[in-house]
Design a protein around this motif. Structure first.
Motif, PDB file in Angstrom:
ATOM      1  N   ILE A  24      34.126 -40.959 -16.378  1.00  0.00           N
ATOM      2  CA  ILE A  24      33.195 -41.091 -15.253  1.00  0.00           C
ATOM      3  C   ILE A  24      31.925 -41.715 -15.795  1.00  0.00           C
ATOM      4  O   ILE A  24      31.402 -41.283 -16.824  1.00  0.00           O
ATOM      5  CB  ILE A  24      32.878 -39.724 -14.605  1.00  0.00           C
ATOM      6  N   THR A  25      31.443 -42.741 -15.098  1.00  0.00           N
ATOM      7  CA  THR A  25      30.146 -43.317 -15.468  1.00  0.00           C
ATOM      8  C   THR A  25      29.143 -42.990 -14.371  1.00  0.00           C
ATOM      9  O   THR A  25      29.490 -42.939 -13.187  1.00  0.00           O
ATOM     10  CB  THR A  25      30.230 -44.844 -15.657  1.00  0.00           C
ATOM     11  N   VAL A  26      27.918 -42.739 -14.791  1.00  0.00           N
ATOM     12  CA  VAL A  26      26.829 -42.443 -13.863  1.00  0.00           C
ATOM     13  C   VAL A  26      25.688 -43.388 -14.197  1.00  0.00           C
ATOM     14  O   VAL A  26      25.306 -43.522 -15.357  1.00  0.00           O
ATOM     15  CB  VAL A  26      26.355 -40.975 -14.007  1.00  0.00           C
ATOM     16  N   SER A  27      25.156 -44.043 -13.175  1.00  0.00           N
ATOM     17  CA  SER A  27      24.018 -44.938 -13.396  1.00  0.00           C
ATOM     18  C   SER A  27      23.040 -44.800 -12.236  1.00  0.00           C
ATOM     19  O   SER A  27      23.386 -44.316 -11.167  1.00  0.00           O
ATOM     20  CB  SER A  27      24.497 -46.385 -13.539  1.00  0.00           C
ATOM     21  N   GLY A  28      21.824 -45.219 -12.488  1.00  0.00           N
ATOM     22  CA  GLY A  28      20.803 -45.184 -11.446  1.00  0.00           C
ATOM     23  C   GLY A  28      19.978 -43.912 -11.464  1.00  0.00           C
ATOM     24  O   GLY A  28      19.892 -43.223 -12.479  1.00  0.00           O
ATOM     25  N   LYS A  29      19.385 -43.609 -10.314  1.00  0.00           N
ATOM     26  CA  LYS A  29      18.482 -42.466 -10.183  1.00  0.00           C
ATOM     27  C   LYS A  29      19.302 -41.187 -10.042  1.00  0.00           C
ATOM     28  O   LYS A  29      19.698 -40.825  -8.941  1.00  0.00           O
ATOM     29  CB  LYS A  29      17.563 -42.649  -8.987  1.00  0.00           C
ATOM     30  N   ALA A  30      19.553 -40.531 -11.175  1.00  0.00           N
ATOM     31  CA  ALA A  30      20.436 -39.371 -11.159  1.00  0.00           C
ATOM     32  C   ALA A  30      19.719 -38.104 -11.598  1.00  0.00           C
ATOM     33  O   ALA A  30      18.805 -38.133 -12.418  1.00  0.00           O
ATOM     34  CB  ALA A  30      21.626 -39.621 -12.071  1.00  0.00           C
ATOM     35  N   LYS A  31      20.155 -37.001 -11.034  1.00  0.00           N
ATOM     36  CA  LYS A  31      19.712 -35.671 -11.436  1.00  0.00           C
ATOM     37  C   LYS A  31      20.939 -34.974 -12.005  1.00  0.00           C
ATOM     38  O   LYS A  31      21.977 -34.877 -11.338  1.00  0.00           O
ATOM     39  CB  LYS A  31      19.178 -34.908 -10.233  1.00  0.00           C
ATOM     40  N   THR A  32      20.834 -34.474 -13.231  1.00  0.00           N
ATOM     41  CA  THR A  32      21.953 -33.804 -13.892  1.00  0.00           C
ATOM     42  C   THR A  32      21.790 -32.298 -13.758  1.00  0.00           C
ATOM     43  O   THR A  32      20.715 -31.756 -13.994  1.00  0.00           O
ATOM     44  CB  THR A  32      22.018 -34.208 -15.376  1.00  0.00           C
ATOM     45  N   ILE A  33      22.870 -31.640 -13.396  1.00  0.00           N
ATOM     46  CA  ILE A  33      22.893 -30.185 -13.241  1.00  0.00           C
ATOM     47  C   ILE A  33      23.860 -29.640 -14.288  1.00  0.00           C
ATOM     48  O   ILE A  33      25.056 -29.956 -14.257  1.00  0.00           O
ATOM     49  CB  ILE A  33      23.375 -29.788 -11.828  1.00  0.00           C
ATOM     50  N   TYR A  34      23.348 -28.847 -15.216  1.00  0.00           N
ATOM     51  CA  TYR A  34      24.179 -28.231 -16.246  1.00  0.00           C
ATOM     52  C   TYR A  34      24.526 -26.819 -15.793  1.00  0.00           C
ATOM     53  O   TYR A  34      23.635 -26.017 -15.533  1.00  0.00           O
ATOM     54  CB  TYR A  34      23.454 -28.209 -17.591  1.00  0.00           C
ATOM     55  N   LEU A  35      25.814 -26.541 -15.691  1.00  0.00           N
ATOM     56  CA  LEU A  35      26.281 -25.241 -15.227  1.00  0.00           C
ATOM     57  C   LEU A  35      26.587 -24.350 -16.418  1.00  0.00           C
ATOM     58  O   LEU A  35      27.466 -24.658 -17.220  1.00  0.00           O
ATOM     59  CB  LEU A  35      27.563 -25.406 -14.396  1.00  0.00           C
ATOM     60  N   GLY A  36      25.865 -23.240 -16.530  1.00  0.00           N
ATOM     61  CA  GLY A  36      26.146 -22.275 -17.588  1.00  0.00           C
ATOM     62  C   GLY A  36      27.495 -21.634 -17.352  1.00  0.00           C
ATOM     63  O   GLY A  36      28.017 -21.626 -16.240  1.00  0.00           O
ATOM     64  N   GLY A  37      28.075 -21.096 -18.405  1.00  0.00           N
ATOM     65  CA  GLY A  37      29.402 -20.486 -18.318  1.00  0.00           C
ATOM     66  C   GLY A  37      29.474 -19.419 -17.236  1.00  0.00           C
ATOM     67  O   GLY A  37      28.696 -18.475 -17.235  1.00  0.00           O
ATOM     68  N   GLN A  38      30.406 -19.593 -16.318  1.00  0.00           N
ATOM     69  CA  GLN A  38      30.585 -18.658 -15.207  1.00  0.00           C
ATOM     70  C   GLN A  38      31.912 -17.935 -15.365  1.00  0.00           C
ATOM     71  O   GLN A  38      32.943 -18.558 -15.614  1.00  0.00           O
ATOM     72  CB  GLN A  38      30.549 -19.397 -13.864  1.00  0.00           C
ATOM     73  N   ASN A  39      31.860 -16.615 -15.212  1.00  0.00           N
ATOM     74  CA  ASN A  39      33.084 -15.827 -15.223  1.00  0.00           C
ATOM     75  C   ASN A  39      33.198 -15.123 -13.877  1.00  0.00           C
ATOM     76  O   ASN A  39      32.571 -15.537 -12.910  1.00  0.00           O
ATOM     77  CB  ASN A  39      33.120 -14.873 -16.420  1.00  0.00           C
ATOM     78  N   ALA A  40      33.965 -14.066 -13.814  1.00  0.00           N
ATOM     79  CA  ALA A  40      34.250 -13.411 -12.533  1.00  0.00           C
ATOM     80  C   ALA A  40      33.258 -12.303 -12.198  1.00  0.00           C
ATOM     81  O   ALA A  40      33.584 -11.373 -11.474  1.00  0.00           O
ATOM     82  CB  ALA A  40      35.660 -12.863 -12.543  1.00  0.00           C
ATOM     83  N   THR A  41      32.034 -12.417 -12.679  1.00  0.00           N
ATOM     84  CA  THR A  41      31.016 -11.415 -12.385  1.00  0.00           C
ATOM     85  C   THR A  41      30.334 -11.757 -11.065  1.00  0.00           C
ATOM     86  O   THR A  41      29.913 -12.889 -10.851  1.00  0.00           O
ATOM     87  CB  THR A  41      29.975 -11.371 -13.514  1.00  0.00           C
ATOM     88  N   ASN A  42      30.220 -10.756 -10.187  1.00  0.00           N
ATOM     89  CA  ASN A  42      29.541 -10.996  -8.905  1.00  0.00           C
ATOM     90  C   ASN A  42      28.033 -10.790  -9.054  1.00  0.00           C
ATOM     91  O   ASN A  42      27.543 -10.539 -10.163  1.00  0.00           O
ATOM     92  CB  ASN A  42      30.139 -10.114  -7.797  1.00  0.00           C
ATOM     93  N   SER A  43      27.296 -10.891  -7.963  1.00  0.00           N
ATOM     94  CA  SER A  43      25.831 -10.808  -8.009  1.00  0.00           C
ATOM     95  C   SER A  43      25.318  -9.435  -8.426  1.00  0.00           C
ATOM     96  O   SER A  43      24.160  -9.298  -8.797  1.00  0.00           O
ATOM     97  CB  SER A  43      25.232 -11.203  -6.652  1.00  0.00           C
ATOM     98  N   SER A  44      26.184  -8.423  -8.406  1.00  0.00           N
ATOM     99  CA  SER A  44      25.802  -7.074  -8.848  1.00  0.00           C
ATOM    100  C   SER A  44      26.194  -6.822 -10.303  1.00  0.00           C
ATOM    101  O   SER A  44      25.992  -5.726 -10.821  1.00  0.00           O
ATOM    102  CB  SER A  44      26.478  -6.016  -7.963  1.00  0.00           C
ATOM    103  N   GLY A  45      26.772  -7.840 -10.949  1.00  0.00           N
ATOM    104  CA  GLY A  45      27.184  -7.689 -12.338  1.00  0.00           C
ATOM    105  C   GLY A  45      28.549  -7.056 -12.516  1.00  0.00           C
ATOM    106  O   GLY A  45      28.958  -6.758 -13.636  1.00  0.00           O
ATOM    107  N   GLU A  46      29.269  -6.874 -11.412  1.00  0.00           N
ATOM    108  CA  GLU A  46      30.600  -6.269 -11.462  1.00  0.00           C
ATOM    109  C   GLU A  46      31.654  -7.348 -11.684  1.00  0.00           C
ATOM    110  O   GLU A  46      31.580  -8.430 -11.101  1.00  0.00           O
ATOM    111  CB  GLU A  46      30.898  -5.549 -10.151  1.00  0.00           C
TER     112      GLU A  46
END
Length: 143
Positions: A24-46
């Motif tokens: 994949i190539t990306v050019s121009g006015k771009a904003k990069t979003i880096y996603l930290g490692g996500q597992n199966a933890t919900n918003s309560s930490g469960e």
């Protein structure tokens, strides 16, 4: 007028998959979003779905969707996903869950799947991190 451009490429001579792109190539006015490692933890930490790769994958993808939405992005804006699975897991289960949550993408991201012996939270069966790119509408361009 937008100068942002993201091109999914599958050069001749390489395998073409519905699950991932080769480059994949990306050019121009771009904003990069880096996603930290996500597992199966919900918003309560469960942990959601102990022992169930499909449920854990869906929760991790829900977390990713939440991050993307917070930046006005979607799964279609993903450039790269790194998927870490506990050894012995079936990646087809995760792929099926991805299609159910994200849908079948016309232009899928780059994907790397790695098997690991365990995670810091022993009940976790997977972790997903990644990179997404969207047009940066706040980009100031000066000559």
């Amino acid at each position: 007028m937008s100068t942002f451009k993201m091109e999914h490429k599958n050069p001749e001579g390489l395998f073409v998959s519905k699950a991932f792109s080769q480059a994949i190539t990306v050019s121009g006015k771009a904003k990069t979003i880096y996603l930290g490692g996500q597992n199966a933890t919900n918003s309560s930490g469960e942990l959601i779905g102990a022992g169930d790769l499909e449920l854990q994958t869906k929760q991790a993808l829900h977390n990713i969707a939440t991050i993307l939405a917070s930046e006005n992005a979607s799964f279609a804006d993903l450039v790269k996903l790194n998927i870490y699975l506990v050894s012995g897991s079936d990646p087809r289960i995760g792929y099926k869950a991805f299609q159910e949550v994200a849908g079948v993408l016309d232009n899928p991201p780059l994907v790397t799947v790695l098997f690991v012996s365990e995670f810091s939270r022993p009940s976790c069966l997977l972790e997903i991190d990644g990179i997404a790119v969207i047009e940066d509408k706040d980009y100031a361009y000066f000559l």
